[in-house]
Design an enzyme around this catalytic site. Structure first.
Site, short mmCIF file in Angstrom:
data_model
loop_
_atom_site.label_atom_id
_atom_site.label_comp_id
_atom_site.label_asym_id
_atom_site.label_seq_id
_atom_site.Cartn_x
_atom_site.Cartn_y
_atom_site.Cartn_z
N GLY A 472 24.91 -8.46 -159.38
CA GLY A 472 25.32 -9.61 -160.34
C GLY A 472 25.99 -10.69 -160.20
N THR A 615 27.65 -20.02 -160.25
CA THR A 615 27.99 -18.58 -160.00
C THR A 615 29.21 -18.39 -159.15
OG1 THR A 615 26.50 -18.60 -158.04
CG2 THR A 615 25.51 -17.92 -160.07
N GLU A 686 35.89 -11.08 -152.62
CA GLU A 686 37.03 -10.36 -152.38
C GLU A 686 38.44 -11.07 -152.80
OE1 GLU A 686 35.94 -7.18 -152.06
OE2 GLU A 686 34.08 -7.79 -151.19
#
Length: 720
Positions: A472, A615, A686
């Site tokens: 995703g 994104t 992360e």
């Protein structure tokens, strides 16, 4: 061919998501949505005890129920060939012996499957599973990790040995010091898409698997090993993954059980785990107790740090993560010690969750840094800058790039840090207490090995193929962007990126913030190689920007292709490479009710060149929201009398909704790091979350003067 660096354009919005239309129109197919003729459906009967054995199991009523094809238990389950020879497809790299469903009658945790019903519809399978009757021999259990922290042990393997630099106990003699404890509760992934798998044996020794997995190649290997099949006889497909956050990083026992069931009934079998089983079957962020001891000189220079962590694991498997690793290198301190231990209890095995280990460790470290800054009477940013590490304190190496100070400044300017008061409870607005907090995040910026096939078709379409999945984050969009910056004359809509199929060239599992660096490098190199192949085809005197379709037509060729395997360079061994984040938060806290509201968020990423700005922003926003959930509401609650979750649904397990989240400003330093890869890009998946929970906790303290060291930060703790 000499490797080239991308000619990076000015920072722009980048291209739109290449899979956006498929997703918003419903054309994108997720694991449970594939249609296979003759489909059957699976449902589990799960254990109602936490530890013991199955004395008797009565499946007669379930077998007689309408539409039931088979009921599988430990009494009739065949032996898995790979298990019998010691091969272990579910075994994570950290070792241990994972549970194998239906291998015997032992019960290791509450919610463990004891029977699997296969029927001709989902509803019939679910009903029949409720008819299975089980009599247990119950044994005493322990699921409360906080009660057995003294049972903690050092994990196997040298990388988990206690770390020591200088004399960590120096913190005790420092003029200013603190020693505090922090608690991270169980946190469950809970993506919208439930874990699902369809297994379809197309021949006696060939199987196709549609799976929710973050790595089709790793799942292919796991299934092949378990069933002793040639690798090419297993095809795994995961075209789209609806959020995973780590719970699809490994092959779980329910996946092997589904492949086994399909082999037994000789029909395709679909298993979709219900929401409750997401808590019991596919891992979670483990309960972790931490203690941080810090000492500093009166002018704010760190003299010693000790960071200790004890985290839960299952009684049958050793799960580990890098909880204390950030402390070893984040700040310039001559005396550092870290201790990491695990505590086995009667629960299912945890797994890596976004910001694995580091997110938990950063909550403790960045909260403690804030506490010490407060005790020094120093601004938290000033304290961090004063202890900024210019080279890696852990190994003495230079950083490949590091623009953390710039990130501090960018975020402080945007959030209005100048309005923050060092003294808590100093700012009020409309009856609410206002507080500012910040927290830093860091994660390794690596590059692995990937293979990409690049093909120019006769119609001018550039086709790129590799087996990577996309959970995703927009991998297809980023790879298209990278290819378009090499093939500048090929329109973006003529570049196609094919992924999510184990029959494609190999690529690593999507996780650990490495895919853009790893697969992007392979895409970049494959495109350069294909361009060079065209130049060789054209010969001397040809343009360096040819009409590729016309060249193929002139040469009477249907296509031209090249396959490239890319991996990191030996040069990287001379550097330490990390991505960094700084999260800034402004909170409003109601002094009467203890309600905390997030008013403003600014997240800054120092992660190299931003390949796909749209994104990338989604990554940062999504991680920040996850960090807010971690800070304010997420907690898996077990009734330890029974060893069972009491909030195993989205009614009792709270996650952030739109009303909880303000507009989030995502900022990027956007300076390339060419030592890592030719795009100059570093991972950010992360760091988007790491440090956010500490930023919220620090902001709550600044607003209220109440230091909360156990997550989540709920009104009762604020008022307590």
């Amino acid at each position: 061919m000499e490797k080239e660096l991308l000619n990076i354009p000015p920072f722009t919005e980048g291209i739109d998501r290449v899979d956006g239309r498929l997703k918003v129109t419903g054309a994108a197919k997720y694991a449970a949505e594939f249609e296979v003729p003759g489909m059957s459906y699976a449902a589990f009967t799960t254990s109602t005890i936490t530890k013991g054995t199955v004395k008797t199991i009565d499946t007669r009523a379930a077998e007689r129920a309408p539409g039931v094809l088979m009921v599988i238990t430990h009494l009739n389950a065949p032996k898995i060939p790979g298990y019998e020879t010691g091969k272990d497809p579910s075994k994570p790299p950290t070792g241990g012996g994972p549970l194998r469903f239906f291998a015997d009658n032992s019960i290791k945790y509450n919610g463990q499957p004891v029977a699997m019903v296969i029927a001709d519809s989902f509803e019939r399978a679910t009903h029949a599973a409720s008819l299975v009757k089980v009599d247990y021999a119950k044994e005493a259990h322990q699921t409360d990790t906080s009660k057995v922290l003294d049972k903690a042990a050092t994990p196997k393997g040298p990388r988990f040995a206690d770390y020591k630099r200088g004399n960590p106990d120096e913190w005790q003699s420092a003029p200013v010091k603190i020693e505090t404890e922090y608690i991270q509760p169980i946190e469950v992934h809970n993506p919208m898409e439930l874990s699902a798998i369809i297994a379809h044996w197309t021949a006696d020794d060939k199987v196709t698997v549609y799976d929710k997995t973050q790595g089709v190649k790793s799942t292919q290997n796991a299934v092949a090993q378990a069933f002793k099949l040639p690798l090419d006889n297993v095809q795994v497909i995961a075209k789209f993954v609806g959020g995973a956050f780590g719970n699809a990083l490994r092959t779980w026992p329910h996946e092997i059980a589904t492949v086994m069931a399909a082999q037994m009934v000789k029909r395709p079998v679909k298993l979709v785990l219900p929401r409750e089983m997401q808590f019991y079957t596919v891992g979670y962020r483990p309960y972790t107790w931490q203690k941080v001891s810090l000492g500093a000189t009166a002018d704010g220079k760190l003299t010693g740090i000790i960071h200790e962590a004890r985290a839960q694991t299952s009684s049958f498997e050793e799960f580990t993560e890098g909880t204390v690793n950030m402390t070893r290198f984040m700040y310039a301190c001559p005396n550092v010690g870290t201790i990491y231990k695990i505590v086995p209890v009667d629960v299912n095995t945890p797994t890596w969750m976004r910001g694995p280990g580091e997110a938990t460790g950063a909550f403790a470290l960045e909260s403690a840094i804030d506490e010490l800054a407060d005790k020094l009477g120093m601004d938290p940013i000033e304290f961090r800058v004063r202890n900024h590490a210019d080279t890696d304190p852990e190994n003495g190496k230079p950083f490949s790039t590091k623009y953390l100070k710039e990130a501090y400044q960018m975020g402080a300017d945007k959030i209005g840090w100048q309005n923050r008061k060092n003294k808590p409870r100093s700012v009020q607005e409309d009856g609410w207490l206002i507080g500012y907090g910040m927290g830093s995040g860091v994660f390794g910026a690596g590059r692995g090995r990937a293979t990409v096939k690049a093909t120019m078709l006769a119609n001018g379409t550039l086709l790129l193929q590799t087996a990577v999945t996309d959970i995703g984050v927009g991998t297809g969009t980023a790879m298209t962007q990278i290819a378009s910056e090499v093939f500048t004359t090929v329109p973006v809509n003529k570049i196609k990126f094919e992924l999510g199929d184990s029959s494609l060239p190999p690529s690593p599992t999507q996780g650990g913030s490495m895919i853009t660096s790893t697969v992007g490098s392979a895409v970049h190199e494959a495109c350069l190689a294909l361009k060079e192949k065209f130049q060789q085809l054209i010969g001397n005197g040809g343009t360096d920007k040819p009409d590729y379709a016309q060249v193929l037509k002139d040469k009477n060729m249907p296509q031209l292709d090249v396959t490239i395997t890319s991996s990191g360079t030996s040069e990287m061994r001379n550097f330490s490479s990390y991505s960094y984040s700084v999260h800034f938060v402004q909170v409003k806290v109601h002094p009467t009710t203890g309600v905390v509201r997030i008013n403003k968020v600014v997240s800054v990423a120092d992660s190299g060149h931003i390949v796909s700005p749209k994104t990338a922003r989604s990554q940062i926003v999504g991680g920040a929201i996850g960090g807010i959930g971690m800070a304010l509401m997420e907690e898996g609650v077990i009734d330890h009398r029974f060893g069972r979750y009491v909030n195993a649904d989205l009614a009792g397990y709270h996650v952030p909704v739109h009303a909880d989240i303000p507009q989030i400003d995502a900022l990027f330093v956007n300076k390339p790091d060419y030592k890592v890869n030719p795009m100059g890009a570093k991972g950010m998946g992360e760091i988007a979350l790491i440090g956010m929970s500490a930023a919220v906790a620090n902001a709550v303290y600044n607003a209220t003067g109440k230091r909360i060291r156990e997550l989540p930060i709920t009104p009762d703790k604020v008022m307590g």
